[in-house]
Enzyme design. Structure first.
Site, PDB file in Angstrom:
ATOM      1  N   LYS A  36     -12.624  59.325  79.409  1.00 51.53           N
ATOM      2  CA  LYS A  36     -13.538  59.529  78.278  1.00 51.53           C
ATOM      3  C   LYS A  36     -13.119  58.648  77.101  1.00 51.53           C
ATOM      4  CE  LYS A  36     -10.974  63.753  77.263  1.00 51.53           C
ATOM      5  NZ  LYS A  36     -10.802  64.405  76.004  1.00 51.53           N
ATOM      6  N   ARG A 126     -11.718  76.572  73.291  1.00 56.33           N
ATOM      7  CA  ARG A 126     -12.488  75.415  72.848  1.00 56.33           C
ATOM      8  C   ARG A 126     -13.787  75.397  73.645  1.00 56.33           C
ATOM      9  NH1 ARG A 126     -10.210  69.297  73.690  1.00 56.33           N
ATOM     10  NH2 ARG A 126     -10.322  69.975  75.862  1.00 56.33           N
ATOM     11  N   TYR A 240      -1.438  48.611  47.157  1.00 55.34           N
ATOM     12  CA  TYR A 240      -2.208  49.590  46.373  1.00 55.34           C
ATOM     13  C   TYR A 240      -1.312  50.739  45.932  1.00 55.34           C
ATOM     14  CZ  TYR A 240      -6.688  47.501  47.679  1.00 55.34           C
ATOM     15  OH  TYR A 240      -7.752  46.665  47.836  1.00 55.34           O
ATOM     16  N   MET A 288      -7.002  47.762  54.055  1.00 53.94           N
ATOM     17  CA  MET A 288      -8.076  47.742  55.052  1.00 53.94           C
ATOM     18  C   MET A 288      -7.832  46.689  56.141  1.00 53.94           C
ATOM     19  SD  MET A 288     -12.141  47.091  54.537  1.00 53.94           S
ATOM     20  CE  MET A 288     -12.452  48.538  53.562  1.00 53.94           C
TER      21      MET A 288
HETATM   22  C1  LIG Z   1     -10.579  69.026  79.842  1.00 51.56           C
HETATM   23  C2  LIG Z   1      -9.601  67.911  79.820  1.00 51.56           C
HETATM   24  N1  LIG Z   1      -8.884  67.632  80.931  1.00 51.56           N
HETATM   25  C3  LIG Z   1      -7.970  66.632  80.945  1.00 51.56           C
HETATM   26  C4  LIG Z   1      -7.724  65.876  79.819  1.00 51.56           C
HETATM   27  C5  LIG Z   1      -6.668  64.802  79.846  1.00 51.56           C
HETATM   28  O1  LIG Z   1      -5.614  65.145  78.994  1.00 51.56           O
HETATM   29  P1  LIG Z   1      -4.364  64.191  78.752  1.00 51.56           P
HETATM   30  O2  LIG Z   1      -4.916  62.961  78.116  1.00 51.56           O
HETATM   31  O3  LIG Z   1      -3.505  64.976  77.838  1.00 51.56           O
HETATM   32  O4  LIG Z   1      -3.761  63.919  80.071  1.00 51.56           O
HETATM   33  C6  LIG Z   1      -8.432  66.128  78.650  1.00 51.56           C
HETATM   34  C7  LIG Z   1      -8.169  65.338  77.445  1.00 51.56           C
HETATM   35  O5  LIG Z   1      -8.232  65.727  76.335  1.00 51.56           O
HETATM   36  C8  LIG Z   1      -9.401  67.180  78.648  1.00 51.56           C
HETATM   37  O6  LIG Z   1     -10.095  67.477  77.536  1.00 51.56           O
END
Ligand SMILES: Cc1ncc(COP(=O)(O)O)c(C=O)c1O
Length: 352
Positions: A36, A126, A240, A288
């Site tokens: 992701k 969550r 800054y 920046m």
């Molecule tokens: C549901 C879920 N599974 C697996 C992972 C992978 O986690 P990590 O990057 O800590 O291995 C994530 C990442 O946030 C996640 O949200």
């Protein structure tokens, strides 16, 4: 095109090697790839074919758009989307052959098929179904039943064992493979691995065992050009807010990466970089488009405009930079900016 002021090199063989290492550790559990957020900022289009070539056949993404992009890249893998379709988008999930992760009763009602992942919340609070509601689903079939650890990077945290126990009990009620461990979860021991591990960060070289040596291969090298070098002819303040003061005689190098490139403003003071093989500290606030390094420790005349400073690499890793900035390596990677010239090595791909 003018030469870019920063460059980011990504080692696809290291990512594939990290995945294979996790496969060895997790066996007999299988290992998916969590890709992701554009493969944690490193480029889904290059990372996922490399993982596929290494043998990865199940990927996790966050949303429909990411799933659709990944399907275009890899027609023959399973893709699980960590959120289920909102009303009206079920057809798109089917068209792209995406496995929705069903998180709550509404998701379960809207997607009656077996081609889905059931997510039960065992303590993360969550996403995911309340354990009390999971019992009513025991007759339903799923491709996978999963939960997510809240504290896997803290091996002594009591919530790990509590989640493991609860998930063990819940998963046993379903006739489906089970998945609990993220990267750090794999290192908590065999009891956490179930049938499938879902690592993300460890693939990308972040340390899944904080406080211990990083068992993963480094994946990225981030460099930026020195723009200007000056020797303080008198006491000066830097940047800054005039937050840092230097005595006469200190030598300072201004380097072309700033918070607009994801070099977090909070990284100073505390962060360092490598210049000509020596570690040098950041001084003053991150701007920046630039940072200032105190290069007094290097021989006079040895640092010049056009030289490359290593911001991540050569021992300055993303976890260390994150610690200086009061954050986690995930945020460093997913913040890496668009201005860097990116190059890829390995992965069976075609180079830059
Ligand atoms: C549901 C879920 N599974 C697996 C992972 C992978 O986690 P990590 O990057 O800590 O291995 C994530 C990442 O946030 C996640 O949200």
């Amino acid at each position: 095109m003018p030469a870019p002021p920063g460059r980011l090199a990504i080692d696809l063989d290291a990512i594939a090697g990290n995945w294979l290492k996790l496969c060895g550790l997790a066996a007999p559990a299988a290992v998916a790839g969590v890709v992701k957020a554009d493969a944690y900022g490193l480029g889904m289009d290059r990372v996922t074919p490399a993982l596929r070539r290494a043998g990865c056949s199940l990927f996790f993404v966050a949303g429909l758009e990411e799933g659709a992009s990944l399907r275009a890249l890899l027609p023959d893998v399973e893709i699980a989307v960590l959120s289920a379709p909102v009303e009206g988008f079920q057809a798109a999930y089917r068209d792209y052959r995406l496995l929705p992760v069903l998180n709550h009763a509404g998701d379960l009602a809207a997607w009656p098929g077996e081609d889905a992942v059931l997510h039960i919340d065992t303590g993360m609070t969550r996403l995911g179904l309340d354990p009390a509601d999971a019992a009513a689903l025991e007759q339903r079939r799923f491709r996978l039943v999963m939960s997510h650890l809240a504290c896997a990077d803290e091996p002594d945290h009591p919530l790990n064992e509590a989640q493991r126990r609860l998930f063990t009990e819940l998963a046993a009620r379903f006739d489906a493979p089970a998945s609990l461990a993220n990267s750090s979860g794999v290192f908590l021991g065999p009891g956490y691995r179930f049938d499938l591990a879902r690592p993300g960060m460890a693939l990308y070289g972040l340390n899944p065992t904080p406080g211990e040596a990083n068992p993963m291969q480094p994946v990225i090298r981030l460099e930026a050009r020195v723009l200007q070098v000056r020797e303080a002819g008198r006491p000066l303040t830097v940047g800054y807010g005039a937050t840092a003061e230097v005595r006469a005689g200190r030598r300072l190098a201004t380097v072309a990466a700033g918070y607009a490139d994801g070099y977090l403003r909070a990284a100073s003071p505390g962060a360092g970089a490598m210049l000509h093989g020596r570690e040098v500290p950041l001084i003053g606030r991150v701007s920046m488009d630039s940072i200032v390094l105190d290069v007094t420790g290097l021989p006079p005349g040895s640092v010049n405009p056009g030289d490359w400073a290593v911001l991540i690499g050569e021992g300055v890793d993303a976890d260390a930079l994150a610690e200086a900035a009061g954050t986690i390596g995930y945020e460093i990677l997913t913040s890496l900016g668009a201005r860097y010239a990116r190059s890829y090595t390995g992965g069976g791909g075609s180079g830059a």
